[in-house]
Scaffold this motif. Structure first.
Motif, short mmCIF file in Angstrom:
data_model
loop_
_atom_site.label_atom_id
_atom_site.label_comp_id
_atom_site.label_asym_id
_atom_site.label_seq_id
_atom_site.Cartn_x
_atom_site.Cartn_y
_atom_site.Cartn_z
N ASN A 282 1.07 -1.40 -0.02
CA ASN A 282 0.34 -0.04 0.05
C ASN A 282 1.17 0.92 -0.15
O ASN A 282 0.58 2.26 -0.19
N PHE A 283 2.06 1.01 0.67
CA PHE A 283 2.90 2.73 0.70
C PHE A 283 3.78 2.64 -0.66
O PHE A 283 3.81 1.57 -1.45
N LEU A 284 2.71 4.25 -1.63
CA LEU A 284 3.56 4.40 -3.03
C LEU A 284 4.73 5.69 -2.69
O LEU A 284 4.24 6.71 -1.77
N GLY A 285 4.88 5.60 -3.49
CA GLY A 285 5.48 6.83 -4.68
C GLY A 285 6.51 7.47 -3.80
O GLY A 285 7.68 6.58 -2.92
N THR A 286 7.49 8.39 -3.90
CA THR A 286 8.37 9.97 -3.51
C THR A 286 8.28 10.64 -2.17
O THR A 286 7.17 11.37 -2.32
N TRP A 287 8.77 10.68 -1.00
CA TRP A 287 8.51 11.13 0.41
C TRP A 287 9.82 12.25 0.45
O TRP A 287 10.98 11.17 0.28
N PRO A 288 9.65 13.17 0.79
CA PRO A 288 10.67 13.57 1.80
C PRO A 288 10.64 12.89 3.06
O PRO A 288 10.19 13.02 4.03
N ILE A 289 12.16 12.60 3.72
CA ILE A 289 12.53 12.19 5.28
C ILE A 289 13.42 13.09 5.76
O ILE A 289 14.22 13.52 5.28
N VAL A 290 13.45 13.46 7.33
CA VAL A 290 15.08 14.92 7.42
C VAL A 290 15.51 13.40 8.16
O VAL A 290 16.94 12.57 8.28
N TRP A 291 15.40 12.28 8.47
CA TRP A 291 16.11 11.04 8.93
C TRP A 291 15.38 9.27 8.72
O TRP A 291 13.87 9.50 8.63
N HIS A 292 16.26 8.35 8.91
CA HIS A 292 15.79 7.49 8.76
C HIS A 292 16.42 5.95 8.67
O HIS A 292 17.75 6.08 9.52
N PRO A 293 16.02 4.84 9.80
CA PRO A 293 16.75 4.11 10.07
C PRO A 293 17.40 3.16 9.34
O PRO A 293 18.49 2.66 9.72
N GLU A 370 17.03 27.41 12.62
CA GLU A 370 17.41 26.48 11.80
C GLU A 370 17.96 25.45 12.32
O GLU A 370 19.25 25.76 11.89
N LEU A 371 17.67 24.18 12.66
CA LEU A 371 18.91 23.44 12.13
C LEU A 371 19.18 23.12 11.02
O LEU A 371 18.00 22.97 9.89
N MET A 372 20.72 23.07 10.94
CA MET A 372 21.04 22.78 9.10
C MET A 372 21.80 21.08 9.19
O MET A 372 22.64 21.50 9.63
N GLN A 373 21.26 20.33 8.02
CA GLN A 373 21.47 19.16 8.15
C GLN A 373 21.45 18.76 6.56
O GLN A 373 20.27 19.41 5.76
N GLU A 374 20.85 17.64 6.57
CA GLU A 374 21.33 16.76 5.64
C GLU A 374 19.51 16.42 5.47
O GLU A 374 19.14 15.68 6.78
N MET A 375 18.78 15.92 4.02
CA MET A 375 18.08 15.74 4.36
C MET A 375 17.55 14.63 2.87
O MET A 375 19.24 13.91 2.12
N TYR A 376 16.16 13.95 3.32
CA TYR A 376 16.34 12.76 2.21
C TYR A 376 14.94 12.35 1.64
O TYR A 376 13.79 13.40 1.64
N ALA A 377 15.13 11.66 0.22
CA ALA A 377 13.48 11.55 -0.42
C ALA A 377 14.66 10.25 -0.28
O ALA A 377 14.84 8.87 -0.93
N ILE A 378 12.66 8.78 -0.35
CA ILE A 378 12.59 7.98 -0.13
C ILE A 378 11.62 7.39 -0.95
O ILE A 378 10.22 8.27 -1.66
N THR A 379 11.77 6.64 -1.82
CA THR A 379 10.74 5.86 -2.58
C THR A 379 10.18 4.64 -2.66
O THR A 379 11.06 2.93 -2.04
N ALA A 380 8.74 3.99 -2.44
CA ALA A 380 8.53 3.20 -1.96
C ALA A 380 9.02 1.84 -2.95
O ALA A 380 9.46 1.94 -4.20
N LEU A 381 9.69 0.50 -2.42
CA LEU A 381 10.21 -0.68 -2.59
C LEU A 381 8.74 -1.34 -3.15
O LEU A 381 8.08 -1.55 -3.18
N PRO A 382 8.72 -2.30 -4.30
CA PRO A 382 7.92 -2.74 -5.54
C PRO A 382 7.56 -3.52 -4.30
O PRO A 382 9.29 -4.71 -4.01
#
Length: 422
Positions: A282-293, A370-382
């Motif tokens: 059900n998880f679809l698409g591409t999204w921004p994220i500030v951190w992931h595990p 504002e905290l200056m930091q790296e960001m990420y974009a995640i995309t759902a796996l098939p």
């Protein structure tokens, strides 16, 4: 990320929040506690975040992570040898957040306030913190206005602002060919966070050659998206942009999958817990994220292992925000050997750098906090690539890249002016 509440204008209304918190204004301000006062062997940190409602699942991660951070701080000797105690409360709404913040400061004599996800509540807390000259570290509210027109000297932001979220995800969407000369359909949460996010999204679309083919405002209490999905089907956009919040996103993704619409999905505000809630398939698409595990830095993986050991699940980005803020506060106070908020504010404004469980250290900008930091974009796996209920995405590398300034995704002074009150 901020999944904020409040009025539907682009900035967050001060008038309504001040009126709602009027009773709290009658309480006289007290000076910030300091180690030298010797009033208690315990240093209290006030933690406020939504624990109920559509933001509740995110608030649960936040509270758990803050508690883990405090346990680790105490195991390492506390703050200048004194034990740290976390006072955690459900902020519920802006009025409650304001009242509880005042009570924590006046009755419980907390050294600082940490938390929040809702931008209107974050503004309410910041007004109390500013009046009492107590440090407040915002861990989840994204509104650009909190860093601009509504900025406060005693408020700092670990969470990324909306503009940073839009620009991070926007880079990934441009790489996928989903923006330039494309038609987008936007579904937006009908309250302050959604309106602010849509405003920043439209700036990005205009700057990069995209056309808005349709847009709808979605009430936060809505659970049936079928009328809007029928409109999307009729519009036939090149991409559907989901500027929703909290459990809205989980419900939308599940129903989007059920409808079987062929249009790519993306969004400019997101929390990883919402992907996990939607579930594999059900998880679809591409999204921004500030951190992931899945970030590979040693400190990130140490945090992930500790959280998993205590709570039997991986942490997500809101957990990261509250854990990081708590550790930054403790490190700063230990360095200064003081809990005096003004000293901590000046220390953070001075460019102090911190391990924020990514590949590069972070620091707070002096002019907007504002905290200056790296960001990420995640995309759902098939579906055929998913091996467990949590690792259901793939991530870009950090943005900005290693040869870029950490400030390239954030607003400039011209875009989002902040003038701290005297």
């Amino acid at each position: 990320m901020d999944r904020s509440g409040g009025r539907s204008d682009d900035s967050i209304s001060r008038r309504g929040l001040l009126k709602a918190g009027g009773a709290a204004l009658l309480v006289p301000a007290l000076a910030s506690p300091a180690l030298s006062q010797g009033q208690s062997d315990v240093i209290r940190i006030g933690h406020l975040t939504p624990r109920t409602g559509f933001l509740g699942p995110l608030g649960e991660f936040a509270q758990q992570a803050a508690q883990l951070a405090v346990e680790e701080i105490n195991a390492a000797g506390g703050i200048d040898g004194r034990k740290v105690e976390l006072l955690a409360e459900d902020s519920v709404n802006p009025q409650t957040a304001s009242a509880k913040a005042e009570r924590m400061i006046q009755r419980d004599r907390v050294a600082c306030l940490i938390g929040e996800i809702n931008s209107a509540s974050a503004l309410a807390i910041s007004q109390v913190a500013q009046r009492n000259q107590i440090l407040f570290v915002n861990t989840g509210a994204n509104s650009d206005a909190l860093r601009g027109a509504d900025c406060k000297r005693f408020m700092f932001h670990v969470e990324a602002q909306n503009t940073m979220m839009v620009r991070a995800c926007g880079r990934a969407l441009l790489d996928k060919g989903l923006i330039k000369d494309k038609k987008v359909y936007a579904l937006t949460a009908d309250y302050a966070f959604g309106h602010d996010l849509l405003k920043q999204a439209k700036k990005f679309f205009a700057a990069n050659g995209a056309t808005v083919a349709g847009e709808d405002l979605i009430p936060t209490e809505l659970t049936d998206f079928s009328p809007f999905l029928l409109k999307v089907r009729q519009a036939r956009p090149d991409v559907v942009i989901c500027n929703l919040a909290g459990a809205q996103i989980t419900n939308f993704l599940k129903q989007y999958s059920e409808f079987g619409l062929p249009f790519p999905v993306a969004g400019f505000g997101f929390d990883l817990a919402l992907a996990w809630g939607a579930g594999p398939g059900n998880f679809l698409g591409t999204w921004p994220i500030v951190w992931h595990p899945l970030i590979e830095s040693p400190s990130a993986q140490k945090f992930v292992a500790a959280f998993k050991a205590k709570y039997k699940r991986p942490p997500e980005n809101q957990a990261w925000g509250d854990y990081t803020a708590t550790k930054i506060v403790a490190q700063s106070m230990n360095t200064l050997k003081s809990t005096d908020s003004m000293k901590v504010v000046e220390y953070l404004e001075g460019g102090a750098k911190f391990d924020i469980y990514k590949s590069r250290e972070g620091y707070f900008r002096a002019w907007d906090h504002e905290l200056m930091q790296e960001m990420y974009a995640i995309t759902a796996l098939p579906a055929d690539k998913i091996k467990n209920p949590y690792d259901i995405y793939t991530s870009t590398g950090p943005m900005p890249g290693p040869n870029e300034s950490l400030e390239v995704l954030a607003t400039t002074r011209d875009e989002n002016a902040c003038t701290f009150p005297s």
